[in-house]
Write a protein that holds these residues in place. Structure first.
Motif, PDB file in Angstrom:
ATOM      1  N   ALA A 130       0.817  -1.221   0.000  1.00  0.00           N
ATOM      2  CA  ALA A 130       0.000   0.000   0.000  1.00  0.00           C
ATOM      3  C   ALA A 130       0.850   1.271   0.000  1.00  0.00           C
ATOM      4  CB  ALA A 130      -0.921   0.000   1.223  1.00  0.00           C
ATOM      5  N   ARG A 131       2.157   1.129   0.177  1.00  0.00           N
ATOM      6  CA  ARG A 131       3.079   2.270   0.143  1.00  0.00           C
ATOM      7  C   ARG A 131       4.210   1.945  -0.842  1.00  0.00           C
ATOM      8  NH1 ARG A 131      -0.679   4.127   2.260  1.00  0.00           N
ATOM      9  NH2 ARG A 131      -0.856   5.354   4.188  1.00  0.00           N
ATOM     10  N   PRO A 132       3.891   1.778  -2.127  1.00  0.00           N
ATOM     11  CA  PRO A 132       4.884   1.279  -3.090  1.00  0.00           C
ATOM     12  C   PRO A 132       6.060   2.214  -3.333  1.00  0.00           C
ATOM     13  CG  PRO A 132       2.906   2.040  -4.218  1.00  0.00           C
ATOM     14  CD  PRO A 132       2.583   2.042  -2.765  1.00  0.00           C
ATOM     15  N   ASP A 133       5.906   3.477  -3.008  1.00  0.00           N
ATOM     16  CA  ASP A 133       6.983   4.440  -3.247  1.00  0.00           C
ATOM     17  C   ASP A 133       7.905   4.593  -2.038  1.00  0.00           C
ATOM     18  OD1 ASP A 133       4.882   5.495  -1.782  1.00  0.00           O
ATOM     19  OD2 ASP A 133       5.257   7.561  -2.445  1.00  0.00           O
ATOM     20  N   ARG A 134       7.697   3.779  -1.004  1.00  0.00           N
ATOM     21  CA  ARG A 134       8.507   3.888   0.221  1.00  0.00           C
ATOM     22  C   ARG A 134       9.361   2.637   0.402  1.00  0.00           C
ATOM     23  NH1 ARG A 134       6.328   7.558   4.550  1.00  0.00           N
ATOM     24  NH2 ARG A 134       5.279   9.223   3.387  1.00  0.00           N
ATOM     25  N   THR A 135      10.487   2.784   1.064  1.00  0.00           N
ATOM     26  CA  THR A 135      11.509   1.732   1.032  1.00  0.00           C
ATOM     27  C   THR A 135      11.969   1.231   2.395  1.00  0.00           C
ATOM     28  OG1 THR A 135      13.251   3.423   0.968  1.00  0.00           O
ATOM     29  CG2 THR A 135      12.404   2.603  -1.154  1.00  0.00           C
ATOM     30  N   ARG A 180      11.435  -7.725  -1.094  1.00  0.00           N
ATOM     31  CA  ARG A 180      11.012  -6.484  -1.753  1.00  0.00           C
ATOM     32  C   ARG A 180      12.124  -5.461  -1.931  1.00  0.00           C
ATOM     33  NH1 ARG A 180       5.317  -5.999  -1.897  1.00  0.00           N
ATOM     34  NH2 ARG A 180       5.839  -4.137  -3.116  1.00  0.00           N
ATOM     35  N   GLY A 181      13.335  -5.805  -1.515  1.00  0.00           N
ATOM     36  CA  GLY A 181      14.437  -4.863  -1.639  1.00  0.00           C
ATOM     37  C   GLY A 181      14.282  -3.651  -0.742  1.00  0.00           C
ATOM     38  N   LEU A 182      13.770  -3.860   0.466  1.00  0.00           N
ATOM     39  CA  LEU A 182      13.541  -2.766   1.404  1.00  0.00           C
ATOM     40  C   LEU A 182      14.647  -2.708   2.446  1.00  0.00           C
ATOM     41  CD1 LEU A 182       9.711  -3.344   1.971  1.00  0.00           C
ATOM     42  CD2 LEU A 182      10.810  -1.834   0.311  1.00  0.00           C
ATOM     43  N   THR A 183      14.676  -1.627   3.200  1.00  0.00           N
ATOM     44  CA  THR A 183      15.655  -1.420   4.260  1.00  0.00           C
ATOM     45  C   THR A 183      14.961  -1.453   5.618  1.00  0.00           C
ATOM     46  OG1 THR A 183      17.031  -0.042   2.819  1.00  0.00           O
ATOM     47  CG2 THR A 183      17.374   0.184   5.197  1.00  0.00           C
ATOM     48  N   LEU A 184      15.590  -2.111   6.582  1.00  0.00           N
ATOM     49  CA  LEU A 184      15.063  -2.123   7.945  1.00  0.00           C
ATOM     50  C   LEU A 184      15.718  -1.018   8.762  1.00  0.00           C
ATOM     51  CD1 LEU A 184      14.957  -5.938   8.798  1.00  0.00           C
ATOM     52  CD2 LEU A 184      13.106  -4.478   7.982  1.00  0.00           C
ATOM     53  N   ARG A 185      14.900  -0.260   9.462  1.00  0.00           N
ATOM     54  CA  ARG A 185      15.380   0.749  10.407  1.00  0.00           C
ATOM     55  C   ARG A 185      15.116   0.211  11.810  1.00  0.00           C
ATOM     56  NH1 ARG A 185      15.599   6.173   8.988  1.00  0.00           N
ATOM     57  NH2 ARG A 185      16.236   6.442  11.167  1.00  0.00           N
ATOM     58  N   VAL A 241      11.117   7.261  11.994  1.00  0.00           N
ATOM     59  CA  VAL A 241      10.271   7.336  10.800  1.00  0.00           C
ATOM     60  C   VAL A 241      10.616   8.569   9.965  1.00  0.00           C
ATOM     61  CG1 VAL A 241       8.364   6.090  11.871  1.00  0.00           C
ATOM     62  CG2 VAL A 241       8.441   8.594  12.026  1.00  0.00           C
ATOM     63  N   GLY A 242      10.233   8.490   8.699  1.00  0.00           N
ATOM     64  CA  GLY A 242      10.476   9.610   7.801  1.00  0.00           C
ATOM     65  C   GLY A 242       9.770   9.391   6.482  1.00  0.00           C
ATOM     66  N   PRO A 243      10.112  10.146   5.475  1.00  0.00           N
ATOM     67  CA  PRO A 243       9.400  10.074   4.182  1.00  0.00           C
ATOM     68  C   PRO A 243       9.593   8.758   3.450  1.00  0.00           C
ATOM     69  CG  PRO A 243      11.313  11.531   4.040  1.00  0.00           C
ATOM     70  CD  PRO A 243      11.123  11.217   5.488  1.00  0.00           C
ATOM     71  N   ARG A 244      10.563   7.940   3.871  1.00  0.00           N
ATOM     72  CA  ARG A 244      10.762   6.642   3.221  1.00  0.00           C
ATOM     73  C   ARG A 244      10.114   5.489   3.975  1.00  0.00           C
ATOM     74  NH1 ARG A 244      15.713   9.195   2.626  1.00  0.00           N
ATOM     75  NH2 ARG A 244      16.582   8.116   4.436  1.00  0.00           N
ATOM     76  N   THR A 245       9.509   5.769   5.148  1.00  0.00           N
ATOM     77  CA  THR A 245       8.930   4.704   5.969  1.00  0.00           C
ATOM     78  C   THR A 245       7.612   4.211   5.378  1.00  0.00           C
ATOM     79  OG1 THR A 245       9.863   5.777   7.933  1.00  0.00           O
ATOM     80  CG2 THR A 245       8.242   4.028   8.288  1.00  0.00           C
ATOM     81  N   ALA A 246       7.550   2.931   5.080  1.00  0.00           N
ATOM     82  CA  ALA A 246       6.306   2.315   4.617  1.00  0.00           C
ATOM     83  C   ALA A 246       5.512   1.742   5.777  1.00  0.00           C
ATOM     84  CB  ALA A 246       6.607   1.207   3.605  1.00  0.00           C
ATOM     85  N   LEU A 247       6.217   1.076   6.715  1.00  0.00           N
ATOM     86  CA  LEU A 247       5.557   0.323   7.780  1.00  0.00           C
ATOM     87  C   LEU A 247       6.343   0.427   9.070  1.00  0.00           C
ATOM     88  CD1 LEU A 247       3.517  -1.877   8.835  1.00  0.00           C
ATOM     89  CD2 LEU A 247       5.140  -3.576   7.978  1.00  0.00           C
ATOM     90  N   VAL A 248       5.607   0.533  10.178  1.00  0.00           N
ATOM     91  CA  VAL A 248       6.164   0.396  11.527  1.00  0.00           C
ATOM     92  C   VAL A 248       5.530  -0.844  12.148  1.00  0.00           C
ATOM     93  CG1 VAL A 248       6.406   1.428  13.812  1.00  0.00           C
ATOM     94  CG2 VAL A 248       6.467   2.888  11.764  1.00  0.00           C
ATOM     95  N   LEU A 249       6.347  -1.791  12.599  1.00  0.00           N
ATOM     96  CA  LEU A 249       5.859  -3.010  13.251  1.00  0.00           C
ATOM     97  C   LEU A 249       6.353  -3.033  14.687  1.00  0.00           C
ATOM     98  CD1 LEU A 249       4.649  -5.850  13.475  1.00  0.00           C
ATOM     99  CD2 LEU A 249       6.733  -6.748  12.424  1.00  0.00           C
ATOM    100  N   LEU A 250       5.401  -3.033  15.631  1.00  0.00           N
ATOM    101  CA  LEU A 250       5.724  -3.041  17.051  1.00  0.00           C
ATOM    102  C   LEU A 250       4.744  -3.922  17.808  1.00  0.00           C
ATOM    103  CD1 LEU A 250       6.293   0.809  17.534  1.00  0.00           C
ATOM    104  CD2 LEU A 250       8.092  -0.928  17.417  1.00  0.00           C
ATOM    105  N   SER A 251       5.089  -4.222  19.058  1.00  0.00           N
ATOM    106  CA  SER A 251       4.198  -4.997  19.924  1.00  0.00           C
ATOM    107  C   SER A 251       3.529  -4.083  20.942  1.00  0.00           C
ATOM    108  CB  SER A 251       4.968  -6.094  20.661  1.00  0.00           C
ATOM    109  OG  SER A 251       5.336  -7.131  19.774  1.00  0.00           O
ATOM    110  N   HIS A 252       2.245  -4.326  21.177  1.00  0.00           N
ATOM    111  CA  HIS A 252       1.504  -3.572  22.186  1.00  0.00           C
ATOM    112  C   HIS A 252       2.110  -3.793  23.563  1.00  0.00           C
ATOM    113  CE1 HIS A 252      -2.609  -2.936  24.373  1.00  0.00           C
ATOM    114  NE2 HIS A 252      -1.808  -1.907  24.530  1.00  0.00           N
ATOM    115  N   VAL A 253       2.360  -5.056  23.914  1.00  0.00           N
ATOM    116  CA  VAL A 253       3.059  -5.401  25.154  1.00  0.00           C
ATOM    117  C   VAL A 253       4.306  -6.191  24.773  1.00  0.00           C
ATOM    118  CG1 VAL A 253       2.982  -6.846  27.228  1.00  0.00           C
ATOM    119  CG2 VAL A 253       1.056  -5.353  26.691  1.00  0.00           C
ATOM    120  N   ALA A 254       5.459  -5.740  25.227  1.00  0.00           N
ATOM    121  CA  ALA A 254       6.722  -6.395  24.901  1.00  0.00           C
ATOM    122  C   ALA A 254       6.765  -7.791  25.507  1.00  0.00           C
ATOM    123  CB  ALA A 254       7.886  -5.553  25.418  1.00  0.00           C
TER     124      ALA A 254
END
Length: 418
Positions: A117-122, A145-150, A169-182
């Protein structure tokens, strides 16, 4: 604090607990061989009613109705139970939750849908202390997908904060994946604040609620969450290998592009069409045959949580972890045991982690004694406190057993006192 004093204090808390009577609804709660079960955050106890309901299903529905059962309600169960889950525990309106697959598969589907859903972000943002599955899945997607992990580095006794996410996060961020409770520390993330920060950067957020659903209230709609997923065998007591669930916000459903196309996620499965056309709504996230038997126990636990109410469940959870922290401070800290979880009850879920070098060798011995906590490398014991099936006395038994073993293995550390 001496052992008997701790035990008496726990007994008083059990007597005053308005939810204590629910404990007897769970199988094994009166099993004398298991003196303390503090691993419900890995596998919850089954409800006693599950024994009869599963047997009845096998006899009257599977055995009695056979293939006709699919036309008589089985096919609707994933969405029906998903709606119940959303209403009871997630703060989600109908039509946005479904039960299907494993947590790993659903996280993969949702993460792939998000980056599509964010094809222009890496870039994908994830924290280094997230559960291994979450990290491994986005590592694989990044390769595909040839993406970079931050990566976000978090405090050992905490988790990702709004400030951490804002810096990542920034203009290249497509997705943030986190846990509600660690999963290790029990830290509760600030979901609405973090989600808003990611949205301001134009990114989507996928939340893993595996260690919170059923013990910590969520308000996914009100928090403007994009996607969420979680397992059902912890605080939802679905049993080993029980199917997971997923949430997709209604606004994303019309364009959801999930990567595992299966016949039951198609618009008209029984036409056996030549080309895939996605179903309307949340059913497009489904791929294969629904795991009917695996979701029945989960439904019964949702019935119970619905009767009790998540606010009451959460109050009991906070009281249990507060008692556990106090007991650790008083009985285990003198031996060098360190609390690796937040000290403020409102900042932690329904488990705490305590660290000591002796714990790796101690846990198998505790299990032999009928004291069952959870071990996490390199030297952590997780005390998982399921609000409806765990008593304060079980906490006391576990802490006393750990203290006794530490005392016999060398006594207090320098500067401490037993």
């Amino acid at each position: 604090m001496t052992g008997p004093t701790l035990a008496l204090r726990a007994a008083d808390l059990d007597t005053a607990d308005p939810l204590a009577h629910h404990r007897k609804l769970f199988l094994g709660s009166d099993d004398g061989a298991v003196r303390s079960y503090l691993d419900g955050n890995s596998l919850g106890r089954p409800l006693a009613t599950t024994l009869d309901s599963l047997g009845s299903f096998v006899e009257t529905q599977w055995g009695g109705r056979l293939i006709r059962g699919w036309d008589e309600g089985w096919l609707e169960l994933p969405q029906r139970i998903g709606d119940q889950l959303g209403r009871v525990t997630l703060g989600a309106a109908p039509g946005q939750c479904v039960v299907a697959d494993s947590t790993s598969v659903l996280l993969y589907k949702l993460a792939r849908a998000a980056v599509a859903a964010r094809p222009d972000r890496t870039e994908i943002v994830v924290d280094r202390d997230n559960f291994p599955t979450d990290r491994f899945i986005v590592e694989g997607i990044a390769r595909e997908r040839g993406l970079t992990l931050r990566w976000i580095d978090v405090a050992y006794d905490g988790g990702a904060t709004p400030a951490d996410v804002a810096a990542a996060v920034g203009p290249r961020t497509a997705l943030v994946l986190l846990s509600h409770v660690a999963y290790r520390s029990g830290y509760i993330a600030d979901v609405p604040a973090i989600t808003a920060i990611a949205h301001d950067a134009g990114a989507l957020v996928l939340w893993d609620l595996s260690h919170s659903v059923g013990s910590v209230p969520a308000e996914l709609d009100a928090w403007d969450v994009d996607y969420a997923a979680g397992c059902s065998y912890k605080y939802l007591n679905g049993g080993p290998g029980a199917p997971a669930w997923a949430y997709v916000a209604e606004r994303h459903l019309p364009t959801l592009d999930q990567p595992i196309l299966g016949w039951l996620g198609s618009a008209d499965p029984f036409t056996m069409g030549a080309a895939y056309q996605p179903a309307e709504g949340i059913r497009r996230l489904v791929s294969g045959t629904p795991p009917i038997i695996g979701m029945l126990a989960m439904r019964e636990m949702l019935d119970l949580i619905g009767d009790v109410g998540m606010p009451a469940v959460r109050r009991k959870s906070e009281l249990l972890t507060a008692f556990a922290v106090d007991a650790v401070d008083e009985m285990l800290a003198p031996f060098g045991v360190v609390l690796a979880s937040p000290r403020t009850a409102s900042e932690r879920g329904s488990h705490i982690t305590i660290d000591h070098p002796a714990f790796a060798g101690m846990v198998p011995e505790l299990w032999q004694e009928g004291v069952i906590p959870d071990f996490r490398n390199p030297g952590g014991i997780r005390l998982g406190l399921s609000p409806l099936s765990t008593s304060f006395s079980e906490v006391a038994v576990a802490v006393e057993a750990i203290a006794a073993r530490l005392a016999t293995s060398g006594g207090p550390v320098a500067g401490g006192s037993a």
